[in-house]
Design an enzyme around this catalytic site. Structure first.
Site, PDB file in Angstrom:
ATOM      1  N   LYS A  56       0.795  -1.228   0.000  1.00 37.52           N
ATOM      2  CA  LYS A  56       0.000   0.000   0.000  1.00 37.52           C
ATOM      3  C   LYS A  56       0.830   1.282   0.000  1.00 37.52           C
ATOM      4  O   LYS A  56       0.357   2.335  -0.435  1.00 37.52           O
ATOM      5  CB  LYS A  56      -0.949  -0.001   1.201  1.00 37.52           C
ATOM      6  CG  LYS A  56      -2.126  -0.956   1.092  1.00 37.52           C
ATOM      7  CD  LYS A  56      -3.172  -0.430   0.128  1.00 37.52           C
ATOM      8  CE  LYS A  56      -4.453  -1.245   0.191  1.00 37.52           C
ATOM      9  NZ  LYS A  56      -5.521  -0.655  -0.614  1.00 37.52           N
ATOM     10  N   SER A 310       0.451  -9.935  -0.281  1.00 38.64           N
ATOM     11  CA  SER A 310       0.238  -8.483  -0.259  1.00 38.64           C
ATOM     12  C   SER A 310       0.590  -7.797   1.046  1.00 38.64           C
ATOM     13  O   SER A 310       0.842  -6.592   1.067  1.00 38.64           O
ATOM     14  CB  SER A 310      -1.221  -8.167  -0.605  1.00 38.64           C
ATOM     15  OG  SER A 310      -2.096  -8.781   0.330  1.00 38.64           O
TER      16      SER A 310
END
Length: 417
Positions: A56, A310
């Site tokens: 992110k 992720s």
């Protein structure tokens, strides 16, 4: 639909250069165990080893770094379940701007503390609402009231472009990659990296995966546009959104070959296996790309496959819940309401003759405090093998124990367990 190969809104090479020296070029690791199991070459893209332990940061920094001086002086706002918040916090500290970060009240404490640490005095945290969508409303209202810049978690070209640099790194490290599996929450990673892959290798197999309890992108695909889900399971917090973005939907619809759903229990089993077998700590959303392999094994057989891990922001306090969900999913843990026969030695009979040699009682409590000797009891049993369950039920019936299988009644399960 847009032609992503000609989409001038996305410049992944420029984003890659912009992020140079800010983000880590995370490892792409060959996994022998998974490769043997699925008869292909599987590589893990370790974004759990990123500076803020998730991808992110890429999108957040790519957008904030392109704001002008006036915008930076007023500050930025974001809404996040945790990982985007940490990316924004890190970017605020790096670029010397103020950030106000809205997070759901149920955000794991570990993510809250990490966000404060990365912001290091440059950010203010506001915990509000039960879901990402709840705190998003508050964040947008605050942004407008204070004339600040909102940094979306996924539905923005600059954010999508930043997330797409995951794809740039994969292509640099493994140019002959044939398939990529990516987790999907709001869709920023799959939209960005997927668009880049499609530009570079039009025939590459691209698969997106969501948690079964929050099928927002699958719902968008089925309805030809984003839809707002009424309720979602918040367990896979990094990928649990009620509505995907408009931009991310359009891009994902264009570039993804398939969108798959994985049960939350399967995600938990995968978290435990990655930890026990590979010493990899992943959060629930980070496990999605590996958890889905059973569902797409025929599609990936014989290919060079990358699974994007992720994120690794997993609170240790959640591990007991993760183990419990895994055992339930695997059919190894079962809960019953047992009404013991009103005869001497009933409990001893249950332990000695009903339980199998590999079975273990993990919970036992009488439901009615006034009739502890012969009233109904809540009993949790962990099996050594899932195949032992039918025999357990047969022994209960043979010895005349009246039971209710709580696992089969979701409402009863949530109330009692």
């Amino acid at each position: 639909m847009m032609d992503t190969a000609k989409n001038t809104q996305l410049d992944f090479d420029a984003a890659f250069a912009r992020l140079n020296g800010v983000v880590k070029n995370t490892p792409l690791e060959y996994n022998a165990g998974l490769s043997e199991k699925y008869e292909c070459e599987i590589y893990l893209k370790r974004e759990d080893l990123q500076v803020v332990r998730s991808y992110k940061l890429r999108g957040a920094y790519n957008m904030i770094s392109q704001l002008n001086e006036e915008q930076l002086s007023r500050g930025v706002v974001c809404a996040s379940a945790g990982n985007h918040a940490q990316g924004v916090a890190f970017s605020c500290k790096k670029l010397g701007t103020k950030g106000v970060i809205f997070m759901p009240e149920i955000t794991p404490k570990q993510k809250v503390k990490q966000t404060e640490m990365f912001g290091n005095g440059n950010v203010e945290l506001v915990l509000t609402g039960d879901t990402f969508d709840d705190c998003l409303k508050e964040a947008l209202a605050y942004t407008e009231a204070h004339n600040m810049t909102f940094i979306p978690p996924f539905d923005n070209y600059r954010v999508i472009e930043g997330q797409g640099t995951v794809g740039v790194e994969i292509m640099n490290d493994l140019p002959d990659v044939e398939a990529v599996i990516m987790p999907v929450g709001g869709g920023g990673l799959a939209a960005g990296a997927g668009s880049y892959f499609r530009q570079q290798k039009p025939d590459i197999l691209l698969i997106g995966v969501e948690p079964e309890g929050a099928p927002s992108m699958v719902g968008a695909f089925e309805n030809n546009g984003p839809v707002t889900l009424g309720t979602i399971d918040r367990f896979v917090d990094g990928a649990a959104v009620k509505r995907v973005g408009s931009l991310t939907y359009e891009l994902c619809r264009e570039v993804l070959d398939d969108m798959l759903l994985v049960p939350e229990g399967k995600v938990c089993t995968t978290i435990l296996k990655l930890y026990n077998e590979d010493a990899i700590v992943v959060e629930p959303a980070g496990a999605l790309s590996v958890a889905v392999l059973d569902l797409c094994k025929e599609q990936i057989k014989g290919k060079k496959v990358v699974c994007v891990i992720s994120g690794g922001n997993n609170d240790i306090e959640r591990m007991q819940e993760i183990k419990e969900k895994s055992l339930l999913y695997e059919g190894l843990k079962h809960y019953f309401i047992v009404r013991f026969p009103q005869r001497p030695g009933a409990l001893k009979l249950f332990v000695n003759n009903v339980l199998g040699p590999g079975d273990d009682i993990t919970r036992f409590e009488f439901i009615k405090k006034t009739s502890k000797e012969n009233g109904p009891a809540l009993v949790g049993i962990e099996l050594k093998n899932a195949e032992d369950y039918p025999a357990l039920l047969q022994r209960m019936e043979a010895h005349r124990f009246d039971v209710i299988e709580i696992n089969r009644d979701q409402t009863l399960f949530e109330y009692l367990v």
